[in-house]
Motif scaffolding. Structure first.
Motif, mmCIF file in Angstrom:
data_model
loop_
_atom_site.group_PDB
_atom_site.id
_atom_site.type_symbol
_atom_site.label_atom_id
_atom_site.label_comp_id
_atom_site.label_asym_id
_atom_site.label_seq_id
_atom_site.Cartn_x
_atom_site.Cartn_y
_atom_site.Cartn_z
ATOM 1 N N ILE A 1 0.839 -1.211 0.000
ATOM 2 C CA ILE A 1 0.000 0.000 0.000
ATOM 3 C C ILE A 1 0.867 1.251 0.000
ATOM 4 N N THR A 2 1.934 1.255 0.767
ATOM 5 C CA THR A 2 2.846 2.405 0.811
ATOM 6 C C THR A 2 3.508 2.621 -0.550
ATOM 7 N N ALA A 3 3.950 1.544 -1.193
ATOM 8 C CA ALA A 3 4.575 1.667 -2.520
ATOM 9 C C ALA A 3 3.575 2.194 -3.544
ATOM 10 N N LEU A 4 2.351 1.693 -3.512
ATOM 11 C CA LEU A 4 1.314 2.174 -4.420
ATOM 12 C C LEU A 4 1.036 3.658 -4.186
ATOM 13 N N ASN A 5 0.965 4.057 -2.931
ATOM 14 C CA ASN A 5 0.752 5.472 -2.593
ATOM 15 C C ASN A 5 1.891 6.332 -3.132
ATOM 16 N N LEU A 6 3.121 5.869 -2.998
ATOM 17 C CA LEU A 6 4.274 6.611 -3.492
ATOM 18 C C LEU A 6 4.214 6.762 -5.013
#
Length: 189
Positions: free
Chosen positions: A14-19
């Protein structure tokens, strides 16, 4: 333990997708600001985009802090011609407009007027653009992305330029220096 690992992997995904999404939005925003004004302007199929300032508009109230810590207001510019530039660090044509803007500024200053330049960006105060304008404008105002001076003038596009007469009424304004035409250039003796 497996639930902990699965939870951490889910948070990482989720963090990578947000980035990735954030980077995409920032790139699109920067591309839009750096695009030629006609490409950014929507709603009119003809003519040049509107700066937000039109001939006949009165100069709005504003208070700004210059790069050297001084305060400049509308009242300080009153009673003489004024040339105002609205520039952004994310706009390549803003940087390209400095030499021609310097010529307009020289003529306004020679006629007893004052020149104010705003530079919008995260590091506007320490930017090369602000440093180049220091010798051109009487007042250089670095602004963060909220650009309070630009907001007071209702500026919508960069680079924007406006010329005001001694009465505080805009005589010329536009996106790009062509919007100034010869109106902002006092006749030379």
């Amino acid at each position: 333990m497996e639930y902990l690992v699965a939870g951490l992997v889910l948070v990482a995904v989720i963090t990578a997708l947000n980035l990735v999404l954030t980077v995409a939005v920032v790139r699109r925003w920067r591309a839009r600001l750096g695009a030629p004004p006609a490409a950014r302007h929507h709603g009119h199929d003809h003519g040049d985009p509107e700066l937000g300032i039109a001939p006949g508009d009165r100069m709005p109230e504003f208070t700004a802090t210059t790069a050297d810590g001084a305060t400049v207001t509308r009242d300080e510019l009153a009673g003489r011609p004024a040339l105002i530039a609205f520039l952004s660090l994310d706009c390549s044509s803003c940087d390209d407009s400095v030499p021609e803007f310097a010529e307009h500024a020289r003529r306004v200053r020679d006629a007893g007027g004052q020149v104010l330049a705003t530079v919008v960006g995260v590091d506007a105060a320490g930017s090369e653009l602000a440093a180049r304008l220091a010798g051109v404008a009487d007042h250089v105002v670095p602004e963060f992305l909220d650009s309070p001076v630009g907001a007071a003038f209702k500026v919508r596009f960069y680079p924007g330029f406006a010329h005001y007469g001694p009465d505080g009424v805009a005589t010329a304004a536009g996106v790009g220096l062509q919007g100034l035409g010869e109106t902002a250039l006092p006749s030379m003796p």
